[in-house]
Motif scaffolding. Structure first.
Motif, PDB file in Angstrom:
ATOM      1  N   UNK A 130       0.826  -1.208   0.000  1.00 51.31           N
ATOM      2  CA  UNK A 130       0.000   0.000   0.000  1.00 51.31           C
ATOM      3  C   UNK A 130       0.862   1.260   0.000  1.00 51.31           C
ATOM      4  N   UNK A 131       0.422   2.238  -0.774  1.00 52.50           N
ATOM      5  CA  UNK A 131       1.106   3.540  -0.877  1.00 52.50           C
ATOM      6  C   UNK A 131       2.552   3.374  -1.347  1.00 52.50           C
TER       7      UNK A 131
ATOM      8  N   UNK B 280       1.355   4.831  -5.150  1.00 45.92           N
ATOM      9  CA  UNK B 280       1.059   5.738  -4.042  1.00 45.92           C
ATOM     10  C   UNK B 280       1.785   7.047  -4.199  1.00 45.92           C
ATOM     11  N   UNK B 281       1.963   7.724  -3.081  1.00 45.06           N
ATOM     12  CA  UNK B 281       2.693   8.989  -3.125  1.00 45.06           C
ATOM     13  C   UNK B 281       4.106   8.742  -3.667  1.00 45.06           C
TER      14      UNK B 281
ATOM     15  N   UNK C 226       7.557   7.915  -4.355  1.00 40.57           N
ATOM     16  CA  UNK C 226       8.724   7.580  -3.521  1.00 40.57           C
ATOM     17  C   UNK C 226      10.002   8.100  -4.180  1.00 40.57           C
TER      18      UNK C 226
ATOM     19  N   UNK D  63      -3.342  -0.824  -9.116  1.00 39.84           N
ATOM     20  CA  UNK D  63      -3.479  -0.062  -7.864  1.00 39.84           C
ATOM     21  C   UNK D  63      -4.665  -0.505  -7.027  1.00 39.84           C
ATOM     22  N   UNK D  64      -5.648  -1.161  -7.643  1.00 35.80           N
ATOM     23  CA  UNK D  64      -6.848  -1.546  -6.895  1.00 35.80           C
ATOM     24  C   UNK D  64      -6.781  -3.000  -6.436  1.00 35.80           C
ATOM     25  N   UNK D  65      -5.606  -3.581  -6.480  1.00 40.08           N
ATOM     26  CA  UNK D  65      -5.451  -4.978  -6.032  1.00 40.08           C
ATOM     27  C   UNK D  65      -5.398  -5.045  -4.503  1.00 40.08           C
ATOM     28  N   UNK D  66      -5.837  -6.181  -3.940  1.00 34.62           N
ATOM     29  CA  UNK D  66      -5.647  -6.363  -2.501  1.00 34.62           C
ATOM     30  C   UNK D  66      -4.167  -6.244  -2.161  1.00 34.62           C
ATOM     31  N   UNK D  67      -3.888  -5.612  -1.039  1.00 33.75           N
ATOM     32  CA  UNK D  67      -2.489  -5.481  -0.609  1.00 33.75           C
ATOM     33  C   UNK D  67      -1.999  -6.818  -0.072  1.00 33.75           C
TER      34      UNK D  67
END
Lengths: 301, 301
Positions: B99-100, B193-194, B196, B217-221
């Motif tokens: 995530x992110x 995400x933001x 890096x 991006x919409x996959x389960x983490x």
């Protein structure tokens, strides 16, 4: 200043002298950001008050915990507390998921009456005086504001007089219509992409998601304009949204945020800006405010 | 310089004078970023060459299209082209969703042999000379580098001599182990995400996702360390990864990126930095490089 000086001494000292000073410790590489977090003493952490923690349970069994920011948006936060206590959030849905932007939830019918004690037209709490916040400058330049830094565990930007929360990943804002409407707090969104800092000072920012970002960021994106879900597509619904203070004491989630006025935090920021582990070859020598979101951990039981 | 001057004139002129200059047009507000994109002439757009477009189809029926950046990472891009042409990517999986941070795909077994013509140890293509890129400065300060801007439709940062692609949302990099390994291009990740930006100059960046970010991006983490999927959890698999050049001409996806040396792009950047539509109350007066990713559109058939 003292913190940063101490830190730069530690980094800049000749190896021979550093060895003398660190005689009691094994010779070691600089600590990584995660090591600094793991070793930070209890005094470096501040508990999120139960009254400032909004716990949202979704009908897909996922939970989102949001720290509220009454020091920045007191009227909106009071509204959110009232909405939670009235059970108003129950049944509302996630209606908008726009890739690299926001996930937004609210009353899709736009007809659900607000509790009588909710302030229907709050002031625009887009910024507040810098004074009194205990602001700590990040120490690296910001692309948007004169200065960025932290206060009370929050990411903040300032022009030297006014201060505002920065729109970083996981920050929560108040959906609104066109100016000068400011929204009530009944419709909220969380940032799920690169920080849309152009929203700073244009929207009331009320909190930060401390846990459960996946429940907001991993959702299918909406296919209509602005990422709104198409009519007929199933929308995750809120089963309950309560303040931790209103939950049975034994079952309350509790979080701690690293104190932005601790030396551990200063060390952590510096380590984030100057990665020196086995992976990083060229430390950036910089870090932006949204890559310096204060570390969060579940509180010990 | 000319572009920026023309634009600031448009914005700064007294209304009376602006009215005279704009006599042929209806009196209007400054164009929004989307209006500028919508009105940009064909000359403001550059087609992505078919040989630089990697089209990945997943077994969940989603498609990801990635523009490759041979001007920045020629050896890695040549490797990726060879891997695609050999069908090597077929069957590999998405193994990590943090995530992110990033979504990463590769050969989970780490045993699949590479085609003979793939360079096993490419040079570290972390940066290249600024000269020859046709760099256009963003015109606003960067939190990480001396200067950020664009070149050939790519987001770029520079120290004045060397230039490198910036790790923005949707940018694609080459997974690697510890230094001085640089990876081959067989394992890739996309930023979800933001930005890096601390990865800049520490990793070879090879492209940008132009379409299908949702599929990544919409996959389960992932729940293991670094967002790796737990053993036994179903991982999306790549059904095919082809260069558009190797697809039947009629079925090739085609994209255009706004030319970063066009006046429309200069106007778009300025409008992004100074939002003046009905919603924005206080324009930021700034924009960071990752909020100024050159607009993309499907090419007309």
């Amino acid at each position: 200043m003292k913190h940063r000086l101490a830190l730069s001494l530690r980094i800049a000292l000749p190896a021979s002298l550093a060895g003398v000073l660190a005689a009691a410790s094994p010779p070691s590489k600089p600590l990584t950001p995660s090591e600094i977090v793991a070793r930070a003493p209890p005094s470096a952490w501040a508990a999120v008050p139960d009254d400032d923690l909004l716990v949202i349970d979704l009908d897909n069994r996922q939970r989102v915990a949001i720290a509220l920011a009454p020091d920045f948006a007191p009227v909106h936060v009071a509204n959110i507390r009232r909405l939670a206590r009235a059970g108003w959030f129950t049944g509302i849905t996630i209606n908008r998921v726009q890739d690299n932007y926001v996930t937004q939830w609210g009353d899709a019918t736009e007809k659900k009456p607000l509790p009588a004690d909710v302030v229907a037209h709050p002031p625009a709490e887009y910024e507040r005086p810098l004074k009194g916040l205990g602001f700590r400058a990040l120490g690296y330049r910001d692309a948007y504001a004169a200065q960025a830094g932290h206060a009370g565990g929050w990411p903040v930007a300032t022009d030297g007089k006014l201060a505002w929360l920065t729109h970083c990943y996981a920050m929560v804002g108040v959906g609104r219509n066109l100016a000068p409407d400011t929204g009530t707090g009944a419709e909220l969104y969380a940032v799920i992409g690169h920080a849309p800092r152009h929203l700073d000072r244009n929207i009331t920012t009320v909190g930060r998601v401390l846990a459960g970002m996946e429940a907001l960021a991993a959702l299918p994106r909406g296919t209509e304009a602005l990422g709104v879900y198409k009519e007929g597509v199933a929308r995750p619904a809120i089963v309950s949204a309560r303040l931790a203070a209103d939950m049975p004491a034994a079952g309350r989630p509790r979080f701690e945020i690293m104190r932005s006025d601790s030396i551990d935090f200063a060390n952590w920021v510096s380590a984030r800006a100057n990665r020196k582990d086995d992976f990083f070859i060229r430390p950036a020598g910089a870090v932006d405010i949204c890559n310096a979101m204060p570390p969060v951990r579940p509180a010990a039981k």
